[in-house]
Motif scaffolding. Structure first.
Motif, short mmCIF file in Angstrom:
data_model
loop_
_atom_site.label_atom_id
_atom_site.label_comp_id
_atom_site.label_asym_id
_atom_site.label_seq_id
_atom_site.Cartn_x
_atom_site.Cartn_y
_atom_site.Cartn_z
N SER A 1 6.23 77.35 -39.06
CA SER A 1 6.40 77.37 -37.60
C SER A 1 5.18 76.78 -36.91
O SER A 1 5.30 76.11 -35.89
N GLY B 1 3.21 94.78 -31.96
CA GLY B 1 3.66 93.62 -32.69
C GLY B 1 2.85 92.37 -32.38
O GLY B 1 1.72 92.44 -31.90
N HIS C 1 7.22 82.98 -30.12
CA HIS C 1 7.13 83.65 -31.42
C HIS C 1 6.97 85.14 -31.17
O HIS C 1 6.06 85.57 -30.46
N SER C 2 7.88 85.96 -31.72
CA SER C 2 7.76 87.41 -31.62
C SER C 2 8.05 88.03 -32.97
O SER C 2 8.94 87.59 -33.70
N GLU C 3 7.26 89.05 -33.29
CA GLU C 3 7.40 89.73 -34.58
C GLU C 3 6.99 91.19 -34.42
O GLU C 3 5.84 91.48 -34.07
N GLY C 4 7.93 92.10 -34.61
CA GLY C 4 7.65 93.52 -34.50
C GLY C 4 7.38 94.00 -33.10
O GLY C 4 6.71 95.01 -32.91
N ASP D 1 12.87 89.62 -33.67
CA ASP D 1 11.93 88.76 -34.37
C ASP D 1 12.48 87.34 -34.35
O ASP D 1 13.60 87.08 -34.81
N GLU D 2 11.71 86.41 -33.82
CA GLU D 2 12.21 85.04 -33.70
C GLU D 2 11.07 84.06 -33.56
O GLU D 2 9.93 84.42 -33.22
N ASP D 3 11.41 82.81 -33.82
CA ASP D 3 10.48 81.69 -33.65
C ASP D 3 11.33 80.53 -33.16
O ASP D 3 12.00 79.86 -33.94
#
Length: 275
Positions: free
Chosen positions: A3, A63, A94-97, A103-105
């Motif tokens: 990414s 996150g 970009h998100s994670e947790g 959760d996505e990119d």
């Protein structure tokens, strides 16, 4: 890692475009001393300007969250009082947790905008500069209107102050219904011109959203941001960098900040070139 590589490739195109324009421009540009505060200035009749906007937003309550808002703008001086413009808008997220977010990119096209600025009073010849600003954005699923009142006061040759009141109405279209949202934003800034090329300043921003409906009684959240900026300009190009950390928000998510709908910090870089 993949990414990050994709993100760098996307940005290389935008930066390469800006670099070409920087080397080919040939006339003095209409400088912006602030990153978030609009000034009561327009292009001269027949003037043309390219602006590259890069806004980075990062950190929620938990996150990993980071987003880039990208805007390419072309402005044209229709008269000595009126400037028209068109934008292309993109977002990379970009998100994670992150609580409440998947959760996505992703990299998305956010629509096309048109802009009109009309100079009522020139701040360089009047005690108070007044500008009226209107903008419309459409991306297929949403339609937005933005109206802005811009006030500017120059204090001698060194100090520039500006204040904006912005209203934005948004309609999101779904098969079941049309969702409406109202936004009120107040921004203010003070800049000091060190010399003919450099200036430094401070900006403040309060963002409030009201939903459901276009009703000021239905405030959903509010966030305050305050931070410094630095500006550099040459005969045919300029750049402004603003850093705005959030200092207060409601309803509070953590440590007095509103982190459900806003980030802990925003950074914006504007680059303008006349050609």
């Amino acid at each position: 890692m993949k990414s990050s590589v994709c993100f760098l490739r996307r940005w290389s195109v935008a930066l390469a475009t800006a670099a070409v324009l920087l080397t080919t421009a040939a006339m003095r540009c209409d400088e912006r001393l602030f990153g978030y505060v609009q000034e009561a200035e327009v292009l001269p009749k027949g003037g043309r300007e390219f602006e590259q906007w890069l806004t980075h937003r990062r950190d929620r309550a938990d996150g990993v969250f980071a987003a880039w808002d990208i805007r390419e703008e072309l402005e044209y001086g229709a008269t000595d009082r009126m400037t028209v413009a068109g934008y292309l808008n993109f977002t990379s997220t970009h998100s994670e947790g992150v609580t409440g977010l998947a959760d996505e990119d992703r990299f998305e096209f956010e629509g096309i905008s048109t802009e009109l600025k009309y100079l009522v009073l020139n701040p360089n010849t009047k005690a108070l500069g007044v500008l009226l600003y209107g903008e419309a954005t459409y991306n297929g699923d949403e339609f937005e209107l933005e109206e802005k009142l811009v006030l500017q006061r120059n204090l001698g040759e060194k100090w520039v102050t500006a204040f904006n009141v912005t209203l934005e109405e948004e309609w999101a279209f779904t098969p079941a219904a049309t969702d409406e949202e109202l936004t009120l934003e107040l921004t203010a800034g003070v800049a000091y011109k060190i010399n003919s090329h450099w200036s430094v300043g401070i900006e403040g921003r309060n963002h409030r959203e009201f939903t459901p409906g276009l009703d000021f009684r239905n405030q959903e959240h509010s966030a305050w941001f305050v931070g410094p900026n630095v500006h550099y300009g040459r005969d045919n190009w300029w750049a402004t960098l603003t850093v705005l950390p959030q200092v207060h928000g409601s309803p509070e998510t953590r440590n007095g900040l509103q982190l459900d709908h806003h980030e802990k910090i925003e950074v914006r870089l504007l680059v303008g070139v006349n050609f």
